[in-house]
Design a protein around this motif. Structure first.
Motif, PDB file in Angstrom:
ATOM      1  N   SER A  93       0.823  -1.217   0.000  1.00  0.00           N
ATOM      2  CA  SER A  93       0.000   0.000   0.000  1.00  0.00           C
ATOM      3  C   SER A  93       0.852   1.259   0.000  1.00  0.00           C
ATOM      4  N   TYR A  94       2.079   1.174   0.509  1.00  0.00           N
ATOM      5  CA  TYR A  94       2.921   2.359   0.627  1.00  0.00           C
ATOM      6  C   TYR A  94       3.517   2.810  -0.701  1.00  0.00           C
ATOM      7  N   PHE A  95       3.337   2.048  -1.768  1.00  0.00           N
ATOM      8  CA  PHE A  95       3.738   2.532  -3.081  1.00  0.00           C
ATOM      9  C   PHE A  95       2.869   3.712  -3.527  1.00  0.00           C
ATOM     10  N   PHE A  96       1.671   3.857  -2.940  1.00  0.00           N
ATOM     11  CA  PHE A  96       0.763   4.928  -3.337  1.00  0.00           C
ATOM     12  C   PHE A  96       0.932   6.194  -2.497  1.00  0.00           C
ATOM     13  N   VAL A  97       1.658   6.086  -1.378  1.00  0.00           N
ATOM     14  CA  VAL A  97       1.780   7.221  -0.455  1.00  0.00           C
ATOM     15  C   VAL A  97       2.381   8.462  -1.109  1.00  0.00           C
ATOM     16  N   PRO A  98       3.506   8.365  -1.848  1.00  0.00           N
ATOM     17  CA  PRO A  98       4.117   9.597  -2.379  1.00  0.00           C
ATOM     18  C   PRO A  98       3.261  10.326  -3.406  1.00  0.00           C
ATOM     19  N   LEU A  99       2.298   9.648  -4.005  1.00  0.00           N
ATOM     20  CA  LEU A  99       1.422  10.316  -4.964  1.00  0.00           C
ATOM     21  C   LEU A  99       0.503  11.323  -4.277  1.00  0.00           C
ATOM     22  N   ALA A 100       0.371  11.206  -2.944  1.00  0.00           N
ATOM     23  CA  ALA A 100      -0.474  12.136  -2.193  1.00  0.00           C
ATOM     24  C   ALA A 100       0.326  13.126  -1.368  1.00  0.00           C
ATOM     25  N   THR A 101       1.604  12.853  -1.107  1.00  0.00           N
ATOM     26  CA  THR A 101       2.370  13.674  -0.167  1.00  0.00           C
ATOM     27  C   THR A 101       2.470  15.130  -0.591  1.00  0.00           C
ATOM     28  N   VAL A 102       3.006  15.392  -1.771  1.00  0.00           N
ATOM     29  CA  VAL A 102       3.158  16.768  -2.234  1.00  0.00           C
ATOM     30  C   VAL A 102       1.814  17.437  -2.516  1.00  0.00           C
ATOM     31  N   PRO A 103       0.863  16.760  -3.182  1.00  0.00           N
ATOM     32  CA  PRO A 103      -0.440  17.405  -3.369  1.00  0.00           C
ATOM     33  C   PRO A 103      -1.091  17.848  -2.057  1.00  0.00           C
ATOM     34  N   MET A 104      -1.026  17.017  -1.016  1.00  0.00           N
ATOM     35  CA  MET A 104      -1.632  17.409   0.258  1.00  0.00           C
ATOM     36  C   MET A 104      -0.860  18.552   0.909  1.00  0.00           C
ATOM     37  N   ALA A 105       0.466  18.558   0.762  1.00  0.00           N
ATOM     38  CA  ALA A 105       1.250  19.667   1.297  1.00  0.00           C
ATOM     39  C   ALA A 105       0.893  20.979   0.603  1.00  0.00           C
ATOM     40  N   LEU A 106       0.645  20.926  -0.704  1.00  0.00           N
ATOM     41  CA  LEU A 106       0.244  22.132  -1.440  1.00  0.00           C
ATOM     42  C   LEU A 106      -1.124  22.628  -0.967  1.00  0.00           C
ATOM     43  N   LEU A 107      -2.022  21.703  -0.684  1.00  0.00           N
ATOM     44  CA  LEU A 107      -3.333  22.096  -0.171  1.00  0.00           C
ATOM     45  C   LEU A 107      -3.204  22.749   1.196  1.00  0.00           C
ATOM     46  N   HIS A 108      -2.329  22.209   2.058  1.00  0.00           N
ATOM     47  CA  HIS A 108      -2.112  22.808   3.378  1.00  0.00           C
ATOM     48  C   HIS A 108      -1.449  24.172   3.243  1.00  0.00           C
ATOM     49  N   ARG A 109      -0.526  24.286   2.297  1.00  0.00           N
ATOM     50  CA  ARG A 109       0.197  25.548   2.109  1.00  0.00           C
ATOM     51  C   ARG A 109      -0.759  26.687   1.769  1.00  0.00           C
ATOM     52  N   THR A 110      -1.738  26.396   0.936  1.00  0.00           N
ATOM     53  CA  THR A 110      -2.723  27.401   0.554  1.00  0.00           C
ATOM     54  C   THR A 110      -3.934  27.419   1.475  1.00  0.00           C
ATOM     55  N   MET A 111      -3.860  26.623   2.537  1.00  0.00           N
ATOM     56  CA  MET A 111      -4.955  26.516   3.505  1.00  0.00           C
ATOM     57  C   MET A 111      -6.268  26.150   2.823  1.00  0.00           C
ATOM     58  N   ASP A 112      -6.167  25.243   1.847  1.00  0.00           N
ATOM     59  CA  ASP A 112      -7.351  24.734   1.154  1.00  0.00           C
ATOM     60  C   ASP A 112      -7.899  23.537   1.943  1.00  0.00           C
ATOM     61  N   PHE A 113      -8.547  23.826   3.041  1.00  0.00           N
ATOM     62  CA  PHE A 113      -9.005  22.754   3.907  1.00  0.00           C
ATOM     63  C   PHE A 113     -10.353  22.176   3.469  1.00  0.00           C
ATOM     64  N   LYS A 114     -10.957  22.765   2.456  1.00  0.00           N
ATOM     65  CA  LYS A 114     -12.118  22.114   1.840  1.00  0.00           C
ATOM     66  C   LYS A 114     -11.667  20.830   1.156  1.00  0.00           C
ATOM     67  N   SER A 115     -10.570  20.923   0.389  1.00  0.00           N
ATOM     68  CA  SER A 115     -10.034  19.730  -0.269  1.00  0.00           C
ATOM     69  C   SER A 115      -9.521  18.730   0.758  1.00  0.00           C
TER      70      SER A 115
END
Length: 499
Positions: A123-145
């Motif tokens: 399952s951890y092969f899929f983890v990096p596909l979400a790491t940067v996208p989620m960090a970008l959402l946090h950076r812009t405080m897009d907490f709806k996403s």
């Protein structure tokens, strides 16, 4: 992607709503699985597999999330570099997790452990596909996403795990649920950022990412060692039933803590980055944040400890009653651990990483020693060691965090005392119900629910009357939520809480 200028209060409210939704789904799924499909031995087997893989897979994240969310100057090329580094390291670690599944299964010599290890590791092969996208959402405080992601992944996990358990797959159902959760996280995160991938890959400018990530990896490794080692040590020194009971107690305490305060961490990290960039003094902000964390989390954890016996019996059934006493100790330890919120995030944000690292090494060593001593005697002693560890943790980190953030001891101790008072008032009705109605072992749902509701009312009244700093924030959130239904007039004035 939603607007990046969401207020801190609005982001916090949305994050809390996200946590409530995720908690409700996870909680319902855990009750269904434990009551009808999964016994302590099966949960213990899965927990050993999950803890072992998680301990190795912590190297995957490599600090990329914090780097992207907190870096002051980050352009598209920098994001692509961070993503490339994340993929390269994460997939190498995931492959190592798969390969190490065979020696891990041999070490524990438990039938059925190997397939669980392989599924969780894959399952951890899929983890990096979400790491940067989620960090970008946090950076812009897009907490709806962020809300959509958190709700989506727990729904996926619950649906897959319950469906497979229903068909008699036992512990492997939990492993496939964890697998489906990582796939869902990657898919939803990619959707919310528009399918962002590092194409073509870019390694130019990777040194700042690697320097930050090297430190963060060690720090996260120590953190995971402290949080995952209990199940691994108990599994080796006791048995899988003890692991299952401990995991049930720890999971329930952690779910409740995450419900009431987990979302605030993802909000306040980028918020403090903004305060830093503006040159604001951080001490007053930190004291207000601590007030919010302790005013909400302390009563929740104390209430869970007070209601541990009836809660476990009512929710999970008699075969899980062995988790009640560990739950009491673990819930009390969480009170200590939340007394210093953001103890990792703020030193990283303010570039005080080296002193943070050796303190983490010290508190991890203390945690392992205390746990090993406790597990040598019994499951309850292992759980009780978490309270002793919480005291040591507070003594290790509090002076350092004060030097980093600049809060005043007088202000922080005043907040702790106020939060302790409202916590005592919140759980008093529960203890009185044990004296006047029925003891904990015989308490039914009506007694526990009624005492909890009275406790919540006493908590709110006390917050207002002692002018707790958190009351203003709670009032604001309540008024904002109830205003949608035209009921904001029923919220009392916050004047009594103002300093």
């Amino acid at each position: 992607m939603s607007a990046p200028n969401m207020s801190v209060r609005g982001a916090a409210l949305l994050a809390m709503a996200s946590q409530m939704g995720a908690f409700a789904i996870q909680f319902a799924a855990s009750v269904i699985l434990a009551r009808w499909f999964i016994d302590p031995d099966e949960l213990g087997l899965f927990t050993i597999a999950f803890s072992f893989v998680s301990l190795l897979a912590v190297l995957q994240e490599f600090g990329i999330n914090r780097y992207v969310a907190g870096e002051a100057n980050l352009d598209d090329d920098g994001i692509r570099t961070a993503f490339t580094v994340s993929l390269a390291i994460s997939w190498a670690i995931a492959a190592a997790c798969v390969l190490l599944s065979w020696p891990a299964a041999a070490f524990y010599d438990l039938p059925g452990l190997l397939p669980l290890l392989l599924v969780v590791a894959a399952s951890y092969f899929f983890v990096p596909l979400a790491t940067v996208p989620m960090a970008l959402l946090h950076r812009t405080m897009d907490f709806k996403s962020n809300t959509m992601i958190e709700i989506g992944v727990v729904m996926t996990n619950a649906a897959v795990a319950i469906s497979l358990a229903w068909h008699g797959y036992g512990a492997i159902a939990l492993a496939w649920g964890a697998f489906a959760q990582q796939v869902a996280r990657a898919a939803i995160a990619q959707w919310r950022v528009g399918g962002r991938l590092p194409i073509p890959p870019r390694i130019e400018g990777a040194m700042p990412v690697l320097r930050f990530g090297g430190f963060s990896t060690v720090l996260n490794g120590l953190s995971q060692l402290g949080s995952r080692l209990p199940e691994l040590l108990i599994g080796r020194l006791l048995d899988t039933v003890a692991v299952g009971l401990f995991a049930r107690a720890y999971g329930l305490a952690w779910q409740l803590r995450w419900l009431v305060s987990g979302g605030m961490t993802t909000v306040f990290y980028p918020a403090f980055a903004r305060f830093r960039d503006r040159g604001d003094p951080l001490g007053p902000h930190y004291e207000r944040v601590t007030a919010s964390f302790t005013a909400i989390t302390w009563p929740a954890m104390a209430g869970l400890a007070a209601c541990a016996v009836p809660v476990v019996g009512i929710l999970y059934g008699e075969r899980w009653l062995g988790a009640a006493r560990p739950l009491e100790w673990i819930a009390m330890s969480q009170i200590l651990m939340i007394a210093l919120p953001l103890h990792v995030e703020l030193p990283i944000l303010l570039n005080r990483m080296r002193p943070l690292l050796w303190r983490f090494g010290l508190d991890t060593a203390v945690s392992v020693i205390l746990l090993a001593v406790g597990a040598w005697f019994s499951l309850e002693a292992a759980a009780a060691s978490r309270v002793a560890y919480g005291v040591a943790w507070l003594l290790i980190h509090a002076p350092f965090l004060q030097s980093v953030v600049g809060f005043t001891w007088r202000g922080l101790v005043r907040i702790w005392l106020q939060s302790a008072l409202v916590t005592g008032m919140a759980i008093l009705p529960v203890w009185l119900s044990y004296v006047w109605i029925a003891p904990a072992a015989d308490a039914g749902f009506g007694q526990v629910f009624g005492a909890a509701m009275v406790g919540i009312a006493a908590w709110l009244v006390t917050l207002r009357q002692i002018r707790h700093p958190a009351y203003t924030e709670i009032h604001h959130f309540a008024a904002q939520a109830l205003d949608r239904f035209g009921w904001s007039a029923f919220v009392p004035s916050p004047r009594a809480s103002q300093q």
